[in-house]
Design an enzyme around this catalytic site. Structure first.
Site, PDB file in Angstrom:
ATOM      1  N   SER A  41      -9.867   2.489   2.716  1.00  0.00           N
ATOM      2  CA  SER A  41      -8.920   3.179   1.844  1.00  0.00           C
ATOM      3  C   SER A  41      -7.978   2.231   1.101  1.00  0.00           C
ATOM      4  CB  SER A  41      -8.077   4.155   2.687  1.00  0.00           C
ATOM      5  OG  SER A  41      -7.284   3.439   3.635  1.00  0.00           O
ATOM      6  N   LYS A  73       0.842  -1.199   0.000  1.00  0.00           N
ATOM      7  CA  LYS A  73       0.000   0.000   0.000  1.00  0.00           C
ATOM      8  C   LYS A  73       0.876   1.248   0.000  1.00  0.00           C
ATOM      9  CE  LYS A  73      -3.894   2.132   2.495  1.00  0.00           C
ATOM     10  NZ  LYS A  73      -4.829   2.015   3.643  1.00  0.00           N
ATOM     11  N   SER A  79     -10.488   0.227   7.033  1.00  0.00           N
ATOM     12  CA  SER A  79      -9.866   0.320   5.708  1.00  0.00           C
ATOM     13  C   SER A  79      -9.172  -0.943   5.220  1.00  0.00           C
ATOM     14  CB  SER A  79      -8.878   1.488   5.661  1.00  0.00           C
ATOM     15  OG  SER A  79      -9.573   2.709   5.614  1.00  0.00           O
TER      16      SER A  79
END
Length: 495
Positions: free
Chosen positions: A158, A78, A182
């Protein structure tokens, strides 16, 4: 072996150790899949040279016979994790051009365990969002579709890029972060497994901060066994993180017995929300039946302060974000606005932040600054902190009654279309976190496990919430749920 990118971590690890394939072959299969998946917009910084170099080193370690669990396994990172010499933008324009001179503790732990980094993954800007629509890179897209409808769906947020990449077999697994859901919400939207460990289990050092008392890193994988393998590699005590817990990391994979006999599973009445879709209620009831059939005792419980969780979260998280994001000013690194003659430091700050931060980040910074201001600190921020304490106490009281884990829905719906929630009312989007934020406010571990599909064929998931520091027990319960559900559906390739 064909379709190497479709393997999970455990299968690939066993294949590598048996000599059936090499890390180089696995990595090349994933890189090829990434090259053919531009429509998903999951990978935003590609690092094939780093990946092939790490794969070569992993193959050498495997030959020597001293390979750790993650050795040679290709994963995605990420964009919130700082990676040395590789762009780390947190999905924001304000960090454009930022190349860290250091490695986050989590990524370093994974590299020490032999993992191969394929690249950096798309995400909502500064992890603020539930649909991956606030990213400077544009929307990440869910590989799933509604029946024969070609509407582009959200992969959740997210960690949307991570979820999309794992679900589409672009990588074997990916890192995510979870501040209010998330990891778990995007995992639910894409039919994969995602676990948020106890706050303090994974180091936050080198992870771009959103809300420091809520943020926690975790793995996003194709199944529960893979989550156990990767979580163990990610966790460690870290003196550089003052909130890191100095506790031994268990062998999570060895704990996967799936034995539910004698276990008590709590069912909170407050999670039966008004207007909850019938499909989510049915999924939950099916999950309860599965756990009962596996030998668990089902106990009705009460978490009375649940209804205050979302309002408290959306005071605390923006407050911490406004403080954390004050460091982005265009002075030392990242984006700096072009100034007009006569502009001073104040104008530089204003212009840089106006250009560098997207609308959602600006909204949360303003909300956070407001609730921390002198006239409103007690009315909003201090009150939210007190509510957080009450929510934490609710969980403590339930666990004190002998409850081992709590079973709830993971999301209030299946994945929705990109743009469908982008209305004038951001609160509608915030309601996506209704089942997940309590876990962050209380600092508990939570895992999302896919257990079924809706009438349009989209994946849906249930959430298990565990006792603090008992991820091993939580993973074993999740393993039992996964086996009982038998979810094996995959998205049909259209990209």
């Amino acid at each position: 072996m064909s379709d190497l990118n479709k393997l999970g971590l455990a299968e690939a690890r066993d294949a590598l150790r048996a000599g059936d394939t090499t890390s180089k072959e696995l990595t090349e299969a994933c890189l090829k899949a990434i090259d053919g998946a531009g429509a998903l917009n999951a990978f935003v910084h590609h690092t094939p040279e780093i990946a092939l170099e790490q794969a070569a080193k992993a193959d050498a370690r495997l030959k020597e016979g001293n390979a750790p669990a993650m050795c040679g396994l290709p994963i995605g990172m990420k964009d919130l994790f700082c990676t040395k010499g590789v762009p780390s933008q947190a999905g924001s324009r304000i960090l454009e051009g930022f190349l860290p001179e250091y490695e986050s503790t989590v990524s370093q732990n994974l590299f020490d365990a032999g993992a191969v980094m394929l690249g950096k993954l798309n995400m909502d800007e500064f992890a603020m969002g539930s649909s991956n629509e606030t990213s400077v890179y544009g929307n990440a897209v869910n590989p799933w579709r509604r029946g024969n409808d070609d509407t582009a769906l959200t992969p959740g947020g997210s960690s949307g890029g991570s979820a999309s990449a794992v679900a589409a077999d672009l990588c074997l697994a990916a890192t995510g972060t979870d501040t209010g859901g998330s990891i778990r919400q995007p995992a639910a939207f894409t039919g994969i497994t995602g676990i948020k460990p106890t706050y303090g289990r994974c180091s936050r050092w080198g992870v771009v901060a959103f809300a420091s008392s809520l943020d926690q890193a975790g793995p996003m994988t194709k199944n529960v066994r893979d989550a156990a393998i990767m979580l163990e590699a990610m966790c460690s005590y870290d003196a550089k993180d003052s909130t890191s817990a100095d506790l031994p990391v268990p062998d999570f994979e060895a704990a996967l017995t799936g034995d539910m006999r004698g276990k008590k599973i709590g069912i909170p009445k407050e999670y039966r929300m008004d207007g909850m879709p019938e499909e989510i209620e049915t999924l939950w009831q099916d999950g309860i039946a599965m756990m009962k059939d596996a030998g668990a005792e089902i106990v009705d419980i009460s978490l009375p302060h649940t209804k205050y969780a979302l309002p408290a979260y959306y005071v605390i998280a923006p407050a911490e974000a406004s403080s954390n994001l004050a460091r982005y000013d265009g002075v030392r690194y990242g984006h700096r606005a072009t100034l007009d003659q006569g502009d001073g430091i104040t104008e530089m700050y204003e212009k840089t932040r106006a250009e560098g931060f997207g609308p959602e980040v600006q909204r949360r910074v303003m909300v956070g600054t407001y609730v921390l201001s002198a006239g409103f600190y007690d009315a909003y921020y201090n009150r939210a902190r007190k509510v957080r304490t009450l929510i934490k106490r609710d969980f403590e009281n339930v666990f004190a009654q002998g409850i081992d884990s709590i079973l709830t829905p993971a999301t209030p719906s299946a994945a929705f279309g990109l743009g469908e929630m982008a209305s004038a009312d951001p609160v509608q989007m915030y309601l996506n976190d209704v089942f997940t934020v309590t876990v962050n406010l209380a600092g508990l571990p939570g895992i999302a496990v896919p257990t079924g599909t809706d009438r349009q064929g989209l994946p849906m998931a249930l959430q298990l919430i565990g006792r603090p520091w008992e991820e091993a027990d939580l993973l074993s319960s999740a393993y039992a749920l996964e086996r009982a559900a038998g979810f094996v559906a995959k998205p049909e390739k259209w990209w």
